[in-house]
Write a protein that holds these residues in place. Sequence first.
Motif, PDB file in Angstrom:
ATOM      1  N   VAL A  55     -85.659  36.438  59.074  1.00  0.00           N
ATOM      2  CA  VAL A  55     -85.762  36.292  60.481  1.00  0.00           C
ATOM      3  C   VAL A  55     -84.065  36.349  60.620  1.00  0.00           C
ATOM      4  CG1 VAL A  55     -86.057  35.160  62.944  1.00  0.00           C
ATOM      5  CG2 VAL A  55     -87.751  34.924  61.638  1.00  0.00           C
ATOM      6  N   SER A  56     -83.527  35.605  60.650  1.00  0.00           N
ATOM      7  CA  SER A  56     -82.340  35.403  59.842  1.00  0.00           C
ATOM      8  C   SER A  56     -81.832  36.711  59.392  1.00  0.00           C
ATOM      9  CB  SER A  56     -81.582  34.628  59.521  1.00  0.00           C
ATOM     10  OG  SER A  56     -80.548  34.532  59.640  1.00  0.00           O
ATOM     11  N   TYR A  57     -82.358  37.916  58.494  1.00  0.00           N
ATOM     12  CA  TYR A  57     -81.618  38.877  58.218  1.00  0.00           C
ATOM     13  C   TYR A  57     -81.611  39.688  58.821  1.00  0.00           C
ATOM     14  CZ  TYR A  57     -82.808  42.834  56.578  1.00  0.00           C
ATOM     15  OH  TYR A  57     -82.826  45.033  56.269  1.00  0.00           O
ATOM     16  N   LEU A  58     -82.846  40.077  60.014  1.00  0.00           N
ATOM     17  CA  LEU A  58     -83.351  41.189  60.759  1.00  0.00           C
ATOM     18  C   LEU A  58     -82.238  40.805  62.225  1.00  0.00           C
ATOM     19  CD1 LEU A  58     -87.555  41.525  61.910  1.00  0.00           C
ATOM     20  CD2 LEU A  58     -85.311  43.285  60.753  1.00  0.00           C
ATOM     21  N   ALA A  59     -81.881  39.544  62.384  1.00  0.00           N
ATOM     22  CA  ALA A  59     -80.939  39.084  63.136  1.00  0.00           C
ATOM     23  C   ALA A  59     -79.551  39.619  62.744  1.00  0.00           C
ATOM     24  CB  ALA A  59     -80.942  38.276  63.534  1.00  0.00           C
ATOM     25  N   ASP A  60     -78.912  39.200  61.914  1.00  0.00           N
ATOM     26  CA  ASP A  60     -77.726  39.181  60.957  1.00  0.00           C
ATOM     27  C   ASP A  60     -77.637  40.821  61.131  1.00  0.00           C
ATOM     28  OD1 ASP A  60     -75.264  38.941  60.000  1.00  0.00           O
ATOM     29  OD2 ASP A  60     -76.144  38.960  58.416  1.00  0.00           O
ATOM     30  N   ASN A  61     -78.291  41.822  60.500  1.00  0.00           N
ATOM     31  CA  ASN A  61     -78.250  43.008  60.344  1.00  0.00           C
ATOM     32  C   ASN A  61     -78.234  44.291  60.909  1.00  0.00           C
ATOM     33  OD1 ASN A  61     -77.780  44.906  57.783  1.00  0.00           O
ATOM     34  ND2 ASN A  61     -79.685  45.394  57.895  1.00  0.00           N
ATOM     35  N   SER A  62     -78.911  43.728  62.461  1.00  0.00           N
ATOM     36  CA  SER A  62     -78.964  44.205  63.126  1.00  0.00           C
ATOM     37  C   SER A  62     -77.635  44.013  63.696  1.00  0.00           C
ATOM     38  CB  SER A  62     -79.921  43.790  64.344  1.00  0.00           C
ATOM     39  OG  SER A  62     -79.807  42.784  64.494  1.00  0.00           O
ATOM     40  N   LEU A  63     -77.149  42.885  64.329  1.00  0.00           N
ATOM     41  CA  LEU A  63     -75.707  42.502  64.505  1.00  0.00           C
ATOM     42  C   LEU A  63     -74.882  43.484  63.395  1.00  0.00           C
ATOM     43  CD1 LEU A  63     -75.665  38.449  64.609  1.00  0.00           C
ATOM     44  CD2 LEU A  63     -75.635  40.179  66.659  1.00  0.00           C
ATOM     45  N   GLY A  64     -74.881  43.432  62.725  1.00  0.00           N
ATOM     46  CA  GLY A  64     -73.673  44.292  62.333  1.00  0.00           C
ATOM     47  C   GLY A  64     -73.913  46.031  62.566  1.00  0.00           C
ATOM     48  N   PHE A  65     -75.147  46.700  62.174  1.00  0.00           N
ATOM     49  CA  PHE A  65     -75.286  47.720  62.398  1.00  0.00           C
ATOM     50  C   PHE A  65     -74.890  48.262  63.644  1.00  0.00           C
ATOM     51  CE2 PHE A  65     -78.007  49.085  59.226  1.00  0.00           C
ATOM     52  CZ  PHE A  65     -77.761  49.998  59.185  1.00  0.00           C
ATOM     53  N   VAL A  66     -74.680  47.630  64.749  1.00  0.00           N
ATOM     54  CA  VAL A  66     -74.542  47.227  66.829  1.00  0.00           C
ATOM     55  C   VAL A  66     -72.971  47.672  66.806  1.00  0.00           C
ATOM     56  CG1 VAL A  66     -74.622  45.013  67.590  1.00  0.00           C
ATOM     57  CG2 VAL A  66     -74.810  46.806  68.881  1.00  0.00           C
ATOM     58  N   GLY A  67     -72.486  46.455  65.739  1.00  0.00           N
ATOM     59  CA  GLY A  67     -70.917  45.871  65.610  1.00  0.00           C
ATOM     60  C   GLY A  67     -70.406  47.074  65.196  1.00  0.00           C
ATOM     61  N   GLY A  68     -70.936  47.702  64.253  1.00  0.00           N
ATOM     62  CA  GLY A  68     -71.117  49.194  63.494  1.00  0.00           C
ATOM     63  C   GLY A  68     -70.807  50.397  64.356  1.00  0.00           C
ATOM     64  N   SER A  69     -71.999  50.164  65.338  1.00  0.00           N
ATOM     65  CA  SER A  69     -71.820  51.800  66.543  1.00  0.00           C
ATOM     66  C   SER A  69     -70.888  51.948  67.271  1.00  0.00           C
ATOM     67  CB  SER A  69     -73.325  50.784  67.100  1.00  0.00           C
ATOM     68  OG  SER A  69     -72.628  50.604  67.709  1.00  0.00           O
ATOM     69  N   VAL A  70     -69.582  50.900  67.063  1.00  0.00           N
ATOM     70  CA  VAL A  70     -68.350  50.742  67.883  1.00  0.00           C
ATOM     71  C   VAL A  70     -67.077  50.705  67.276  1.00  0.00           C
ATOM     72  CG1 VAL A  70     -69.232  50.026  70.685  1.00  0.00           C
ATOM     73  CG2 VAL A  70     -68.394  48.324  68.829  1.00  0.00           C
ATOM     74  N   LEU A  71     -66.810  50.354  65.500  1.00  0.00           N
ATOM     75  CA  LEU A  71     -65.832  50.407  65.083  1.00  0.00           C
ATOM     76  C   LEU A  71     -65.937  50.441  63.418  1.00  0.00           C
ATOM     77  CD1 LEU A  71     -65.572  45.939  65.234  1.00  0.00           C
ATOM     78  CD2 LEU A  71     -64.114  47.471  67.018  1.00  0.00           C
ATOM     79  N   THR A  72     -67.132  51.228  63.308  1.00  0.00           N
ATOM     80  CA  THR A  72     -67.777  52.556  61.833  1.00  0.00           C
ATOM     81  C   THR A  72     -67.896  51.139  61.014  1.00  0.00           C
ATOM     82  OG1 THR A  72     -66.071  53.666  63.180  1.00  0.00           O
ATOM     83  CG2 THR A  72     -66.554  53.755  60.654  1.00  0.00           C
ATOM     84  N   ASP A  73     -66.377  50.254  59.798  1.00  0.00           N
ATOM     85  CA  ASP A  73     -67.295  49.628  58.628  1.00  0.00           C
ATOM     86  C   ASP A  73     -67.101  48.888  59.518  1.00  0.00           C
ATOM     87  OD1 ASP A  73     -68.267  49.550  56.728  1.00  0.00           O
ATOM     88  OD2 ASP A  73     -66.446  50.324  55.292  1.00  0.00           O
ATOM     89  N   VAL A  74     -68.070  47.264  59.496  1.00  0.00           N
ATOM     90  CA  VAL A  74     -67.947  45.830  59.534  1.00  0.00           C
ATOM     91  C   VAL A  74     -68.583  44.963  58.543  1.00  0.00           C
ATOM     92  CG1 VAL A  74     -67.582  46.490  62.122  1.00  0.00           C
ATOM     93  CG2 VAL A  74     -69.992  46.036  61.289  1.00  0.00           C
ATOM     94  N   VAL A  75     -67.643  43.675  58.494  1.00  0.00           N
ATOM     95  CA  VAL A  75     -68.599  42.749  58.205  1.00  0.00           C
ATOM     96  C   VAL A  75     -68.919  41.670  58.860  1.00  0.00           C
ATOM     97  CG1 VAL A  75     -68.343  43.637  55.213  1.00  0.00           C
ATOM     98  CG2 VAL A  75     -66.360  42.153  57.273  1.00  0.00           C
ATOM     99  N   THR A  76     -69.901  40.877  58.961  1.00  0.00           N
ATOM    100  CA  THR A  76     -70.036  39.615  59.718  1.00  0.00           C
ATOM    101  C   THR A  76     -69.149  38.667  59.805  1.00  0.00           C
ATOM    102  OG1 THR A  76     -72.319  39.940  60.036  1.00  0.00           O
ATOM    103  CG2 THR A  76     -71.713  38.075  60.829  1.00  0.00           C
TER     104      THR A  76
END
Length: 134
Positions: A55-76
């Motif tokens: 569950v935590s993986y899904l949350a973290d990775n979806s956060l990474g994708f959505v952050g990347g949608s506005v900032l391109t390349d991101v890390v949590t």
Amino acid sequence: MSELFDFGQKVLAKQAFSVFLGAELTKFEPGEAELTLLVRDELKQQHGFVHGGVVSYLADNSLGFVGGSVLTDVVTSEYKINYARPAIGEKLVARASVLASGKRQAVCQSKVFAIDGNEEKLVAVAQGTLNKVE
């Protein structure tokens, strides 16, 4: 499909752990992302519901994708997760959105749902900060 969605598909395909789990990117547009995962016995813990780490993986990775949608390349840089109930169902879906973003950082939220038939139940909520890789 959009260029952003195609790019997201390529990024997910390069994530060996995501491929191993069977995660799918089902939505990826500026400010919104959605990842889904079919539940298998190998992903469950001793009580029969999906392991919190999955569950935590899904949350973290979806956060990474959505952050990347506005900032391109991101890390949590950080995130917090609250589990609302056991994840019981046929499929999990994480829906993430951007709460605020600047030039180098985005604060995002992800809600993870368990889907069983036509019923959808919230199982976790996460909030995180994503930093642009420079």
